[in-house]
Design a protein around this motif. Structure first.
Motif, PDB file in Angstrom:
ATOM      1  N   ILE A  32       0.849  -1.190   0.000  1.00  0.00           N
ATOM      2  CA  ILE A  32       0.000   0.000   0.000  1.00  0.00           C
ATOM      3  C   ILE A  32       0.888   1.246   0.000  1.00  0.00           C
ATOM      4  O   ILE A  32       1.691   1.451   0.917  1.00  0.00           O
ATOM      5  CB  ILE A  32      -0.929   0.021   1.229  1.00  0.00           C
ATOM      6  CG1 ILE A  32      -1.791  -1.242   1.262  1.00  0.00           C
ATOM      7  CG2 ILE A  32      -1.799   1.273   1.238  1.00  0.00           C
ATOM      8  CD1 ILE A  32      -2.542  -1.443   2.582  1.00  0.00           C
ATOM      9  N   ALA A  33       0.747   2.057  -1.032  1.00  0.00           N
ATOM     10  CA  ALA A  33       1.505   3.303  -1.116  1.00  0.00           C
ATOM     11  C   ALA A  33       0.762   4.408  -0.358  1.00  0.00           C
ATOM     12  O   ALA A  33      -0.457   4.352  -0.180  1.00  0.00           O
ATOM     13  CB  ALA A  33       1.709   3.706  -2.568  1.00  0.00           C
ATOM     14  N   HIS A  34       1.505   5.399   0.065  1.00  0.00           N
ATOM     15  CA  HIS A  34       0.902   6.544   0.749  1.00  0.00           C
ATOM     16  C   HIS A  34       1.422   7.842   0.154  1.00  0.00           C
ATOM     17  O   HIS A  34       2.632   8.051   0.046  1.00  0.00           O
ATOM     18  CB  HIS A  34       1.222   6.517   2.242  1.00  0.00           C
ATOM     19  CG  HIS A  34       0.680   7.699   2.995  1.00  0.00           C
ATOM     20  ND1 HIS A  34      -0.587   8.211   2.783  1.00  0.00           N
ATOM     21  CD2 HIS A  34       1.240   8.498   3.958  1.00  0.00           C
ATOM     22  CE1 HIS A  34      -0.793   9.251   3.581  1.00  0.00           C
ATOM     23  NE2 HIS A  34       0.301   9.443   4.299  1.00  0.00           N
ATOM     24  N   ILE A  35       0.493   8.724  -0.253  1.00  0.00           N
ATOM     25  CA  ILE A  35       0.848  10.070  -0.709  1.00  0.00           C
ATOM     26  C   ILE A  35       0.572  11.003   0.466  1.00  0.00           C
ATOM     27  O   ILE A  35      -0.577  11.186   0.871  1.00  0.00           O
ATOM     28  CB  ILE A  35       0.024  10.495  -1.935  1.00  0.00           C
ATOM     29  CG1 ILE A  35       0.110   9.432  -3.040  1.00  0.00           C
ATOM     30  CG2 ILE A  35       0.517  11.841  -2.458  1.00  0.00           C
ATOM     31  CD1 ILE A  35      -0.804   9.721  -4.232  1.00  0.00           C
ATOM     32  N   THR A  36       1.623  11.566   1.034  1.00  0.00           N
ATOM     33  CA  THR A  36       1.482  12.377   2.241  1.00  0.00           C
ATOM     34  C   THR A  36       1.064  13.809   1.906  1.00  0.00           C
ATOM     35  O   THR A  36       1.125  14.245   0.759  1.00  0.00           O
ATOM     36  CB  THR A  36       2.803  12.441   3.031  1.00  0.00           C
ATOM     37  OG1 THR A  36       3.692  13.365   2.381  1.00  0.00           O
ATOM     38  CG2 THR A  36       3.453  11.076   3.135  1.00  0.00           C
ATOM     39  N   ALA A  64      -2.427  18.144  -8.630  1.00  0.00           N
ATOM     40  CA  ALA A  64      -1.199  17.857  -9.374  1.00  0.00           C
ATOM     41  C   ALA A  64      -0.252  16.981  -8.576  1.00  0.00           C
ATOM     42  O   ALA A  64       0.489  16.163  -9.147  1.00  0.00           O
ATOM     43  CB  ALA A  64      -0.512  19.159  -9.772  1.00  0.00           C
ATOM     44  N   ALA A  65      -0.263  17.130  -7.255  1.00  0.00           N
ATOM     45  CA  ALA A  65       0.631  16.321  -6.417  1.00  0.00           C
ATOM     46  C   ALA A  65       0.261  14.849  -6.483  1.00  0.00           C
ATOM     47  O   ALA A  65       1.131  13.976  -6.405  1.00  0.00           O
ATOM     48  CB  ALA A  65       0.578  16.812  -4.969  1.00  0.00           C
ATOM     49  N   GLY A  66      -1.029  14.546  -6.634  1.00  0.00           N
ATOM     50  CA  GLY A  66      -1.445  13.151  -6.768  1.00  0.00           C
ATOM     51  C   GLY A  66      -0.921  12.531  -8.045  1.00  0.00           C
ATOM     52  O   GLY A  66      -0.447  11.380  -8.048  1.00  0.00           O
ATOM     53  N   ARG A  67      -1.003  13.293  -9.119  1.00  0.00           N
ATOM     54  CA  ARG A  67      -0.468  12.785 -10.398  1.00  0.00           C
ATOM     55  C   ARG A  67       1.040  12.570 -10.300  1.00  0.00           C
ATOM     56  O   ARG A  67       1.570  11.536 -10.728  1.00  0.00           O
ATOM     57  CB  ARG A  67      -0.782  13.782 -11.518  1.00  0.00           C
ATOM     58  CG  ARG A  67      -2.251  13.976 -11.809  1.00  0.00           C
ATOM     59  CD  ARG A  67      -2.422  14.769 -13.104  1.00  0.00           C
ATOM     60  NE  ARG A  67      -3.809  15.049 -13.395  1.00  0.00           N
ATOM     61  CZ  ARG A  67      -4.408  16.214 -13.183  1.00  0.00           C
ATOM     62  NH1 ARG A  67      -3.709  17.217 -12.670  1.00  0.00           N
ATOM     63  NH2 ARG A  67      -5.679  16.390 -13.475  1.00  0.00           N
ATOM     64  N   VAL A 104      -7.808  11.965  -6.382  1.00  0.00           N
ATOM     65  CA  VAL A 104      -8.350  12.154  -7.735  1.00  0.00           C
ATOM     66  C   VAL A 104      -7.218  12.307  -8.735  1.00  0.00           C
ATOM     67  O   VAL A 104      -7.257  11.738  -9.836  1.00  0.00           O
ATOM     68  CB  VAL A 104      -9.281  13.383  -7.759  1.00  0.00           C
ATOM     69  CG1 VAL A 104      -9.636  13.768  -9.193  1.00  0.00           C
ATOM     70  CG2 VAL A 104     -10.565  13.102  -6.960  1.00  0.00           C
ATOM     71  N   GLY A 105      -6.188  13.058  -8.373  1.00  0.00           N
ATOM     72  CA  GLY A 105      -5.027  13.183  -9.252  1.00  0.00           C
ATOM     73  C   GLY A 105      -4.356  11.854  -9.497  1.00  0.00           C
ATOM     74  O   GLY A 105      -3.932  11.543 -10.624  1.00  0.00           O
ATOM     75  N   ALA A 106      -4.262  11.020  -8.458  1.00  0.00           N
ATOM     76  CA  ALA A 106      -3.653   9.697  -8.594  1.00  0.00           C
ATOM     77  C   ALA A 106      -4.453   8.816  -9.541  1.00  0.00           C
ATOM     78  O   ALA A 106      -3.885   8.129 -10.397  1.00  0.00           O
ATOM     79  CB  ALA A 106      -3.544   9.034  -7.217  1.00  0.00           C
ATOM     80  N   VAL A 107      -5.787   8.829  -9.406  1.00  0.00           N
ATOM     81  CA  VAL A 107      -6.633   8.032 -10.298  1.00  0.00           C
ATOM     82  C   VAL A 107      -6.462   8.491 -11.739  1.00  0.00           C
ATOM     83  O   VAL A 107      -6.377   7.671 -12.664  1.00  0.00           O
ATOM     84  CB  VAL A 107      -8.114   8.134  -9.870  1.00  0.00           C
ATOM     85  CG1 VAL A 107      -9.016   7.465 -10.903  1.00  0.00           C
ATOM     86  CG2 VAL A 107      -8.324   7.488  -8.504  1.00  0.00           C
ATOM     87  N   SER A 108      -6.383   9.790 -11.955  1.00  0.00           N
ATOM     88  CA  SER A 108      -6.207  10.316 -13.314  1.00  0.00           C
ATOM     89  C   SER A 108      -4.911   9.818 -13.934  1.00  0.00           C
ATOM     90  O   SER A 108      -4.871   9.429 -15.109  1.00  0.00           O
ATOM     91  CB  SER A 108      -6.215  11.854 -13.277  1.00  0.00           C
ATOM     92  OG  SER A 108      -7.455  12.338 -12.826  1.00  0.00           O
ATOM     93  N   GLU A 109      -3.831   9.819 -13.145  1.00  0.00           N
ATOM     94  CA  GLU A 109      -2.544   9.361 -13.671  1.00  0.00           C
ATOM     95  C   GLU A 109      -2.561   7.857 -13.921  1.00  0.00           C
ATOM     96  O   GLU A 109      -1.988   7.370 -14.909  1.00  0.00           O
ATOM     97  CB  GLU A 109      -1.430   9.728 -12.697  1.00  0.00           C
ATOM     98  CG  GLU A 109      -0.030   9.327 -13.151  1.00  0.00           C
ATOM     99  CD  GLU A 109       0.422  10.034 -14.418  1.00  0.00           C
ATOM    100  OE1 GLU A 109       1.316   9.485 -15.110  1.00  0.00           O
ATOM    101  OE2 GLU A 109      -0.107  11.130 -14.716  1.00  0.00           O
ATOM    102  N   SER A 121      -6.351  -0.021  -6.143  1.00  0.00           N
ATOM    103  CA  SER A 121      -7.372   0.616  -5.307  1.00  0.00           C
ATOM    104  C   SER A 121      -6.852   1.948  -4.775  1.00  0.00           C
ATOM    105  O   SER A 121      -5.652   2.092  -4.524  1.00  0.00           O
ATOM    106  CB  SER A 121      -7.751  -0.289  -4.132  1.00  0.00           C
ATOM    107  OG  SER A 121      -8.542  -1.383  -4.561  1.00  0.00           O
ATOM    108  N   VAL A 122      -7.755   2.901  -4.587  1.00  0.00           N
ATOM    109  CA  VAL A 122      -7.361   4.242  -4.120  1.00  0.00           C
ATOM    110  C   VAL A 122      -8.336   4.706  -3.040  1.00  0.00           C
ATOM    111  O   VAL A 122      -9.551   4.630  -3.206  1.00  0.00           O
ATOM    112  CB  VAL A 122      -7.338   5.258  -5.283  1.00  0.00           C
ATOM    113  CG1 VAL A 122      -6.983   6.658  -4.752  1.00  0.00           C
ATOM    114  CG2 VAL A 122      -6.358   4.839  -6.366  1.00  0.00           C
ATOM    115  N   VAL A 123      -7.765   5.214  -1.937  1.00  0.00           N
ATOM    116  CA  VAL A 123      -8.549   5.806  -0.851  1.00  0.00           C
ATOM    117  C   VAL A 123      -8.095   7.244  -0.653  1.00  0.00           C
ATOM    118  O   VAL A 123      -6.893   7.529  -0.672  1.00  0.00           O
ATOM    119  CB  VAL A 123      -8.380   5.033   0.469  1.00  0.00           C
ATOM    120  CG1 VAL A 123      -9.184   5.700   1.594  1.00  0.00           C
ATOM    121  CG2 VAL A 123      -8.814   3.586   0.313  1.00  0.00           C
TER     122      VAL A 123
END
Length: 344
Positions: free
Chosen positions: A180-184, A223-226, A251-256, A269-271
């Motif tokens: 599981i990755a984490h975007i802080t 943009a940080a999520g992407r 949302v940015g992560a899902v787009s990327e 999966s994304v939370v």
């Protein structure tokens, strides 16, 4: 040298403070000669009319400033609604300010309260200028909402970010995810640190060794999520799920991920975190941590009203959060490693 007051102007002009007030508020009700003497005294003393002069009876503007990190973030809309509803009920109005992570802008809004353009400040910013920490005894009425500054003894309205983040990761673990990755959020802000701590706590509770390659720093923005997903692919580390510290980053992560030919949640999966209005409208609808933002806004304003009324301070208010499960999370798939390396 003390700043000139309305009394200073009245003495120099040879009139009462009520006449000065009237000349400043309703000059048409004052004789031209008297009005000219008052204005000459204002110029001579350097007196700056403000809400204190315009409202001698209450010495209050009946205005509170809600200062946020980024006024363009939809997260703050429900907060504002809650603050405004409580404010209107108590006869106050609310101004919204944009801090933009800038110490000078934060100082500017505090100076507005000192100048009586507003009575108090509800802070929702990620930083508290160091220069102000040395002046806590001279600060105007301030309530901190959702942000955390452990070294400040100011009224707080908040959530348990560690427990909330742990609940998000627990959900992914229950679905079979182990990588599981984490975007802080922006480090080392306490809010971001606490959500990272919750992520790590949930992994440890299930005997999952932390992998620092799976932790990527962001700033709560789209943009940080992407950028974080691009970074994860650049490092070549395997992951089946992402926990983002904000919905915008999720949302940015899902787009990327989609741009790379991957499906959410079939491949990854994304939370998220916050449950902004976009979370339910997005496709797939975003699994996220819900914060009762309207109630938080109401409570922050209630604490402010108590401060302004000189009521005894109460304990900090900690609101409960809850996980909202939607379509962006699903069970881990055995063939994820091949799929996640596809490119458009």
């Amino acid at each position: 040298m003390p700043a000139p007051t309305i009394a200073t102007v009245a003495e120099l002009a040879g009139v009462s403070t009520a006449t000065v007030s009237r000349a400043l508020q309703r000059p048409d009700k004052v004789q031209p000669q008297t009005r000219e003497r008052v204005m000459a005294a204002v110029r001579a003393t350097g007196f700056v009319p403000n809400s204190q002069a315009r409202n001698l009876r209450s010495r209050a503007s009946r205005t509170v400033i809600l200062l946020v990190r980024d006024i363009s973030n939809p997260f703050y809309l429900e907060i504002y609604k809650g603050v405004e509803e409580a404010a209107v009920e108590a006869g106050y109005k609310v101004l919204m300010g944009d801090a933009r992570n800038d110490d000078e802008r934060i100082q500017h809004y505090i100076d507005m309260v000192h100048a009586r353009h507003a009575d108090g400040l509800i802070l929702m910013v990620g930083r508290f200028p160091e220069v102000l920490k040395a002046e806590l005894g001279r600060l105007p009425p301030i309530v901190i909402a959702l942000e955390t500054f452990p070294d400040l003894s100011l009224p707080f309205v908040k959530i348990d970010n560690v427990a909330a983040a742990a609940e998000a990761v627990e959900h992914l673990v229950a679905l079979g995810h182990r990588r599981i990755a984490h975007i802080t959020g922006p480090m080392p802000e306490t809010l971001a640190v606490d959500r990272l701590a919750g992520y790590r706590r949930a992994l440890a509770a299930h005997g999952l060794a932390p992998d620092e390659a799976l932790v990527v720093q962001g700033d709560f923005g789209l943009a940080a999520g992407r950028a974080a997903v691009r970074r994860l692919f650049e490092t070549g580390t395997d992951f089946t799920a992402i926990f983002a510290a904000s919905d915008q980053m999720a949302v940015g992560a899902v787009s990327e991920l989609r741009a790379r030919g991957l499906a959410v949640p079939d491949d990854i999966s994304v939370v998220g975190f916050d449950d902004i209005v976009l979370a339910d409208a997005f496709e797939p609808p975003l699994t996220t941590i819900h914060q009762p933002r309207f109630d938080i806004g109401r409570q922050a304003m209630a604490r402010m009203i108590g401060l302004l009324a000189k009521e005894p301070g109460g304990e900090d208010v900690v609101f409960a959060t809850r996980l909202v499960v939607r379509g962006s999370t699903g069970p881990v798939k055995s063939d994820f490693q091949l799929k996640r390396r596809r490119r458009p």
